[in-house]
Design a protein around this motif. Sequence first.
Motif, PDB file in Angstrom:
ATOM      1  N   GLU A  93       0.839  -1.201   0.000  1.00 37.11           N
ATOM      2  CA  GLU A  93       0.000   0.000   0.000  1.00 37.11           C
ATOM      3  C   GLU A  93       0.876   1.254   0.000  1.00 37.11           C
ATOM      4  O   GLU A  93       0.540   2.256  -0.627  1.00 37.11           O
ATOM      5  N   VAL A  94       2.028   1.179   0.660  1.00 37.96           N
ATOM      6  CA  VAL A  94       2.953   2.318   0.734  1.00 37.96           C
ATOM      7  C   VAL A  94       3.527   2.644  -0.641  1.00 37.96           C
ATOM      8  O   VAL A  94       3.740   3.797  -0.979  1.00 37.96           O
ATOM      9  N   VAL A  95       3.788   1.603  -1.448  1.00 36.26           N
ATOM     10  CA  VAL A  95       4.401   1.806  -2.770  1.00 36.26           C
ATOM     11  C   VAL A  95       3.386   1.623  -3.906  1.00 36.26           C
ATOM     12  O   VAL A  95       3.776   1.409  -5.054  1.00 36.26           O
ATOM     13  N   LYS A  96       2.106   1.744  -3.569  1.00 37.53           N
ATOM     14  CA  LYS A  96       1.039   1.471  -4.530  1.00 37.53           C
ATOM     15  C   LYS A  96       1.162   2.284  -5.812  1.00 37.53           C
ATOM     16  O   LYS A  96       1.059   1.738  -6.909  1.00 37.53           O
ATOM     17  N   ASP A  97       1.402   3.587  -5.694  1.00 39.75           N
ATOM     18  CA  ASP A  97       1.459   4.441  -6.887  1.00 39.75           C
ATOM     19  C   ASP A  97       2.598   4.026  -7.810  1.00 39.75           C
ATOM     20  O   ASP A  97       2.422   3.922  -9.024  1.00 39.75           O
ATOM     21  N   GLY A  98       3.767   3.776  -7.237  1.00 35.71           N
ATOM     22  CA  GLY A  98       4.907   3.352  -8.044  1.00 35.71           C
ATOM     23  C   GLY A  98       4.677   1.993  -8.682  1.00 35.71           C
ATOM     24  O   GLY A  98       4.988   1.785  -9.860  1.00 35.71           O
ATOM     25  N   ALA A  99       4.107   1.069  -7.931  1.00 38.66           N
ATOM     26  CA  ALA A  99       3.828  -0.268  -8.467  1.00 38.66           C
ATOM     27  C   ALA A  99       2.819  -0.197  -9.606  1.00 38.66           C
ATOM     28  O   ALA A  99       2.961  -0.910 -10.607  1.00 38.66           O
ATOM     29  N   GLU A 100       1.826   0.673  -9.473  1.00 39.43           N
ATOM     30  CA  GLU A 100       0.840   0.825 -10.552  1.00 39.43           C
ATOM     31  C   GLU A 100       1.477   1.396 -11.814  1.00 39.43           C
ATOM     32  O   GLU A 100       1.164   0.953 -12.922  1.00 39.43           O
ATOM     33  N   ARG A 101       2.370   2.375 -11.654  1.00 36.18           N
ATOM     34  CA  ARG A 101       3.057   2.938 -12.833  1.00 36.18           C
ATOM     35  C   ARG A 101       3.899   1.859 -13.519  1.00 36.18           C
ATOM     36  O   ARG A 101       3.922   1.767 -14.749  1.00 36.18           O
ATOM     37  N   ILE A 102       4.573   1.051 -12.723  1.00 32.16           N
ATOM     38  CA  ILE A 102       5.374  -0.034 -13.299  1.00 32.16           C
ATOM     39  C   ILE A 102       4.460  -1.049 -13.973  1.00 32.16           C
ATOM     40  O   ILE A 102       4.748  -1.510 -15.089  1.00 32.16           O
ATOM     41  N   ARG A 103       3.344  -1.378 -13.346  1.00 31.02           N
ATOM     42  CA  ARG A 103       2.386  -2.328 -13.928  1.00 31.02           C
ATOM     43  C   ARG A 103       1.907  -1.837 -15.293  1.00 31.02           C
ATOM     44  O   ARG A 103       1.858  -2.592 -16.268  1.00 31.02           O
ATOM     45  N   TYR A 104       1.555  -0.549 -15.388  1.00 29.04           N
ATOM     46  CA  TYR A 104       1.092   0.004 -16.668  1.00 29.04           C
ATOM     47  C   TYR A 104       2.204  -0.028 -17.713  1.00 29.04           C
ATOM     48  O   TYR A 104       1.963  -0.317 -18.885  1.00 29.04           O
ATOM     49  N   SER A 105       3.429   0.266 -17.294  1.00 20.62           N
ATOM     50  CA  SER A 105       4.557   0.233 -18.231  1.00 20.62           C
ATOM     51  C   SER A 105       4.813  -1.178 -18.732  1.00 20.62           C
ATOM     52  O   SER A 105       5.030  -1.395 -19.930  1.00 20.62           O
ATOM     53  N   VAL A 106       4.808  -2.128 -17.815  1.00 19.92           N
ATOM     54  CA  VAL A 106       5.028  -3.529 -18.218  1.00 19.92           C
ATOM     55  C   VAL A 106       3.909  -3.971 -19.154  1.00 19.92           C
ATOM     56  O   VAL A 106       4.171  -4.611 -20.187  1.00 19.92           O
ATOM     57  N   ALA A 107       2.665  -3.616 -18.828  1.00 21.57           N
ATOM     58  CA  ALA A 107       1.543  -3.990 -19.696  1.00 21.57           C
ATOM     59  C   ALA A 107       1.713  -3.387 -21.082  1.00 21.57           C
ATOM     60  O   ALA A 107       1.464  -4.049 -22.091  1.00 21.57           O
ATOM     61  N   TYR A 108       2.160  -2.144 -21.135  1.00 18.15           N
ATOM     62  CA  TYR A 108       2.367  -1.477 -22.423  1.00 18.15           C
ATOM     63  C   TYR A 108       3.445  -2.192 -23.235  1.00 18.15           C
ATOM     64  O   TYR A 108       3.241  -2.513 -24.408  1.00 18.15           O
ATOM     65  N   TRP A 109       4.606  -2.419 -22.626  1.00 19.11           N
ATOM     66  CA  TRP A 109       5.741  -2.971 -23.367  1.00 19.11           C
ATOM     67  C   TRP A 109       5.585  -4.445 -23.715  1.00 19.11           C
ATOM     68  O   TRP A 109       6.274  -4.938 -24.607  1.00 19.11           O
TER      69      TRP A 109
END
Length: 128
Positions: A61-77
């Motif tokens: 929960e503390v790193v939620k925003d960063g993890a979501e950005r990484i998730r979107y990037s991985v999904a994109y690539w």
Amino acid sequence: MDWNIDTKLSTITLDNCNTNDAMIEKIKDKLPLNTLLKDVALLHMRCCAHILNLIVKDGLEVVKDGAERIRYSVAYWTATPKRKEKFEETAKQLRISCTKNLVLDCPTRWNSTYKMLDVAILYEDVFS
């Protein structure tokens, strides 16, 4: 009671839930307490896996925003072979060895989020 489990019981392992706490109190009333280990002190054992799961979820929960950005990037690539190829080309240009494939997590399974982040950190400069 028909099987005399009440005389063979030492602990009950349950997750952390108010309902379970209440049920343990009801079970105590039905058991011969002198047969239990350490009287009743060890009867209700909290499930370590559940406790670990709660701890990790709080940490994520503390790193939620960063993890979501990484998730979107991985999904994109990883969405198309062409994008994956472009990602690998960029990694090579940055002299980053592409030894591991990007892994998209399942957000409800924290171990998959760990795997996604573990691989993504290797390619931090490529994402930039």
